[in-house]
Design a protein around this motif. Structure first.
Motif, PDB file in Angstrom:
ATOM      1  N   SER A   1       0.820  -1.212   0.000  1.00 25.36           N
ATOM      2  CA  SER A   1       0.000   0.000   0.000  1.00 25.36           C
ATOM      3  C   SER A   1       0.848   1.254   0.000  1.00 25.36           C
ATOM      4  O   SER A   1       0.554   2.223  -0.715  1.00 25.36           O
ATOM      5  CB  SER A   1      -0.931   0.009   1.227  1.00 25.36           C
ATOM      6  OG  SER A   1      -1.809  -1.076   1.223  1.00 25.36           O
TER       7      SER A   1
ATOM      8  N   LEU B   1       2.206   1.757  -3.523  1.00 32.36           N
ATOM      9  CA  LEU B   1       1.191   2.151  -4.495  1.00 32.36           C
ATOM     10  C   LEU B   1       0.674   3.561  -4.223  1.00 32.36           C
ATOM     11  O   LEU B   1       0.399   4.323  -5.154  1.00 32.36           O
ATOM     12  CB  LEU B   1       0.043   1.147  -4.481  1.00 32.36           C
ATOM     13  CG  LEU B   1       0.406  -0.265  -4.956  1.00 32.36           C
ATOM     14  CD1 LEU B   1      -0.791  -1.206  -4.792  1.00 32.36           C
ATOM     15  CD2 LEU B   1       0.885  -0.267  -6.402  1.00 32.36           C
ATOM     16  N   ASN B   2       0.550   3.927  -2.952  1.00 31.84           N
ATOM     17  CA  ASN B   2       0.094   5.275  -2.614  1.00 31.84           C
ATOM     18  C   ASN B   2       1.077   6.351  -3.042  1.00 31.84           C
ATOM     19  O   ASN B   2       0.694   7.519  -3.197  1.00 31.84           O
ATOM     20  CB  ASN B   2      -0.175   5.381  -1.111  1.00 31.84           C
ATOM     21  CG  ASN B   2      -1.497   4.763  -0.709  1.00 31.84           C
ATOM     22  OD1 ASN B   2      -2.480   4.838  -1.443  1.00 31.84           O
ATOM     23  ND2 ASN B   2      -1.531   4.116   0.451  1.00 31.84           N
ATOM     24  N   HIS B   3       2.335   5.958  -3.233  1.00 28.67           N
ATOM     25  CA  HIS B   3       3.357   6.909  -3.690  1.00 28.67           C
ATOM     26  C   HIS B   3       3.809   6.609  -5.119  1.00 28.67           C
ATOM     27  O   HIS B   3       4.858   7.080  -5.553  1.00 28.67           O
ATOM     28  CB  HIS B   3       4.559   6.895  -2.739  1.00 28.67           C
ATOM     29  CG  HIS B   3       4.258   7.472  -1.385  1.00 28.67           C
ATOM     30  ND1 HIS B   3       3.853   6.696  -0.324  1.00 28.67           N
ATOM     31  CD2 HIS B   3       4.262   8.756  -0.934  1.00 28.67           C
ATOM     32  CE1 HIS B   3       3.647   7.474   0.731  1.00 28.67           C
ATOM     33  NE2 HIS B   3       3.883   8.717   0.389  1.00 28.67           N
ATOM     34  N   THR B   4       3.004   5.820  -5.834  1.00 30.53           N
ATOM     35  CA  THR B   4       3.268   5.426  -7.232  1.00 30.53           C
ATOM     36  C   THR B   4       4.681   4.885  -7.438  1.00 30.53           C
ATOM     37  O   THR B   4       5.325   5.160  -8.442  1.00 30.53           O
ATOM     38  CB  THR B   4       2.977   6.597  -8.207  1.00 30.53           C
ATOM     39  OG1 THR B   4       3.847   7.689  -7.941  1.00 30.53           O
ATOM     40  CG2 THR B   4       1.520   7.039  -8.120  1.00 30.53           C
TER      41      THR B   4
ATOM     42  N   LEU C   1      -6.359  -0.873  -5.362  1.00 31.19           N
ATOM     43  CA  LEU C   1      -5.529   0.285  -5.010  1.00 31.19           C
ATOM     44  C   LEU C   1      -4.576   0.623  -6.142  1.00 31.19           C
ATOM     45  O   LEU C   1      -4.393   1.797  -6.484  1.00 31.19           O
ATOM     46  CB  LEU C   1      -4.748   0.002  -3.720  1.00 31.19           C
ATOM     47  CG  LEU C   1      -3.845   1.134  -3.226  1.00 31.19           C
ATOM     48  CD1 LEU C   1      -4.647   2.397  -2.931  1.00 31.19           C
ATOM     49  CD2 LEU C   1      -3.064   0.689  -1.986  1.00 31.19           C
ATOM     50  N   CYS C   2      -3.986  -0.391  -6.735  1.00 28.48           N
ATOM     51  CA  CYS C   2      -3.076  -0.173  -7.863  1.00 28.48           C
ATOM     52  C   CYS C   2      -3.808   0.506  -9.011  1.00 28.48           C
ATOM     53  O   CYS C   2      -3.295   1.448  -9.622  1.00 28.48           O
ATOM     54  CB  CYS C   2      -2.471  -1.503  -8.312  1.00 28.48           C
ATOM     55  SG  CYS C   2      -1.270  -1.356  -9.647  1.00 28.48           S
TER      56      CYS C   2
ATOM     57  N   ASP D   1      -6.603   2.309  -8.793  1.00 24.95           N
ATOM     58  CA  ASP D   1      -7.018   3.652  -8.373  1.00 24.95           C
ATOM     59  C   ASP D   1      -5.861   4.651  -8.447  1.00 24.95           C
ATOM     60  O   ASP D   1      -6.065   5.831  -8.752  1.00 24.95           O
ATOM     61  CB  ASP D   1      -7.559   3.625  -6.942  1.00 24.95           C
ATOM     62  CG  ASP D   1      -8.902   2.912  -6.833  1.00 24.95           C
ATOM     63  OD1 ASP D   1      -9.535   2.686  -7.886  1.00 24.95           O
ATOM     64  OD2 ASP D   1      -9.300   2.580  -5.702  1.00 24.95           O
ATOM     65  N   LYS D   2      -4.657   4.187  -8.167  1.00 19.34           N
ATOM     66  CA  LYS D   2      -3.481   5.059  -8.142  1.00 19.34           C
ATOM     67  C   LYS D   2      -2.700   5.034  -9.449  1.00 19.34           C
ATOM     68  O   LYS D   2      -1.640   5.666  -9.543  1.00 19.34           O
ATOM     69  CB  LYS D   2      -2.550   4.638  -7.002  1.00 19.34           C
ATOM     70  CG  LYS D   2      -3.169   4.734  -5.613  1.00 19.34           C
ATOM     71  CD  LYS D   2      -3.461   6.169  -5.225  1.00 19.34           C
ATOM     72  CE  LYS D   2      -4.032   6.267  -3.825  1.00 19.34           C
ATOM     73  NZ  LYS D   2      -4.284   7.665  -3.416  1.00 19.34           N
ATOM     74  N   SER D   3      -3.212   4.288 -10.455  1.00 21.06           N
ATOM     75  CA  SER D   3      -2.478   4.115 -11.723  1.00 21.06           C
ATOM     76  C   SER D   3      -1.051   3.651 -11.451  1.00 21.06           C
ATOM     77  O   SER D   3      -0.078   4.202 -11.985  1.00 21.06           O
ATOM     78  CB  SER D   3      -2.481   5.424 -12.525  1.00 21.06           C
ATOM     79  OG  SER D   3      -3.791   5.786 -12.885  1.00 21.06           O
ATOM     80  N   GLY D   4      -0.963   2.632 -10.611  1.00 20.28           N
ATOM     81  CA  GLY D   4       0.339   2.145 -10.192  1.00 20.28           C
ATOM     82  C   GLY D   4       0.837   0.966 -10.998  1.00 20.28           C
ATOM     83  O   GLY D   4       0.290   0.619 -12.054  1.00 20.28           O
TER      84      GLY D   4
END
Length: 232
Positions: A59, A62-65, A85-86, A88-91
Motif C-alpha cells: 500500500s 502504491l500510494n506513492h506510485t 488500489l493499484c 485507483d493510483k495508476s500504479g
C-alpha cells in the motif's frame, strides 16, 4: 535503477547481492520497523517480508506510485484490495508466489500435464512441498499456485492439507531445516506413477527472478504476473 528492499532477511540480502552485481543501487533496506525513509528515492520496491507486513508495504508503495514487486505469500485474501488500489493510483504491481524462472516454467508444465491427464480417471493427483523451518505459511504459495493450475484444467475443485475427498488435491506440506523449496506433483494409478518436480538449490533463483521483474516493470503501468515478464 534505485531499489527499495521491503524486508531485509535472508531473501532481502540475496536480492541485494544480485541487484548490486547487475549495477543497481539499494536506497532502502527495511527491516521490521515502520520506517520508509528512502522509499521516495526508489525507482522500484522489492517486497519479501512476512504476511502481516505485506499489505502495509504494498500500500505504501502504491500510494506513492512506486512500482512494487511482491514475493511474500500468506496474505492473498487481500490481493484484490491491492489490485484495486493499484488501479485507483495508476500504479505498477507484480505479485508472484515464486519468482524463480525455473518455477514459472514448471507452472506452465504443470498446467500442460493437467490438461493431458484430465480425462484419465484412473489417476489421482497429489502434491508435496518441502521448505525450511522458518517458512511461516503452509502450504506454500507456490504449492497453491500449482494446485490452482490443476484445478483450472481438471475436475478437481479444491486443495486440502488433510483427508482429501475425491475432488480435492492433497498437499503434503513439510518443513525441514535448510530446504529452500521443493515441489512435486504426482499422478498415481494402480499400475504406475507420473511425477514432475522442481527443486530449488538456493534462494538465488528467487532473488534473480525478482530483480529481473523489477527491471522489466520500469515504465509500465498496471497489474502484471511473471508470465508477462517472461513472455509465456
Amino acid at each position: 535503477m534505485k531499489i527499495a528492499l521491503l524486508g531485509y532477511g535472508k531473501m532481502g540480502k540475496a536480492i541485494e547481492k544480485i541487484a548490486l552485481e547487475r549495477g543497481h543501487e539499494i536506497v532502502l533496506r527495511k527491516r521490521s520497523v515502520d520506517n520508509f525513509d528512502g522509499l521516495l528515492d526508489a525507482d522500484v520496491a522489492i517486497e519479501f517480508s512476512v504476511p502481516s507486513s505485506a499489505i502495509n508495504h504494498i500500500s505504501e508503495c502504491l500510494n506513492h506510485t512506486i512500482p512494487v514487486i511482491s514475493g511474500t505469500t500468506g496474505w492473498l485474501e487481500n490481493y484484490e484490495d491491492m489490485v484495486k488500489l493499484c488501479q485507483d493510483k495508476s500504479g505498477s504491481f507484480i505479485y508472484a508466489s515464486n519468482f524463480s524462472l525455473g518455477v514459472n516454467i514448471f507452472f506452465e508444465l504443470n498446467e500442460y500435464l493437467a490438461k493431458m491427464m484430465k480425462n484419465l480417471s484412473d489417476y489421482k493427483v497429489s502434491m508435496e512441498e518441502i521448505h525450511h523451518t522458518q517458512k511461516l505459511d503452509a502450504p506454500s504459495g507456490t504449492a497453491i499456485s500449482l494446485a490452482e493450475g490443476i484445478i483450472k484444467n481438471t475436475a478437481y475443485t479444491n486443495w486440502i492439507l488433510e483427508n482429501p475427498s475425491e475432488k480435492e488435491i492433497h498437499i503434503n506440506a513439510k518443513r525441514i531445516e535448510n530446504i529452500p523449496g521443493t515441489h512435486s506433483v504426482y499422478y498415481d494409478s494402480k499400475v504406475d506413477q507420473i511425477e514432475i518436480k522442481h527443486t530449488a538449490h538456493s534462494r538465488e533463483g528467487f532473488a534473480l527472478g525478482s530483480v529481473i521483474a523489477a527491471e522489466w516493470i520500469q515504465g509500465k503501468k498496471g497489474i502484471f504476473t511473471m508470465k508477462d515478464v517472461l513472455g509465456i
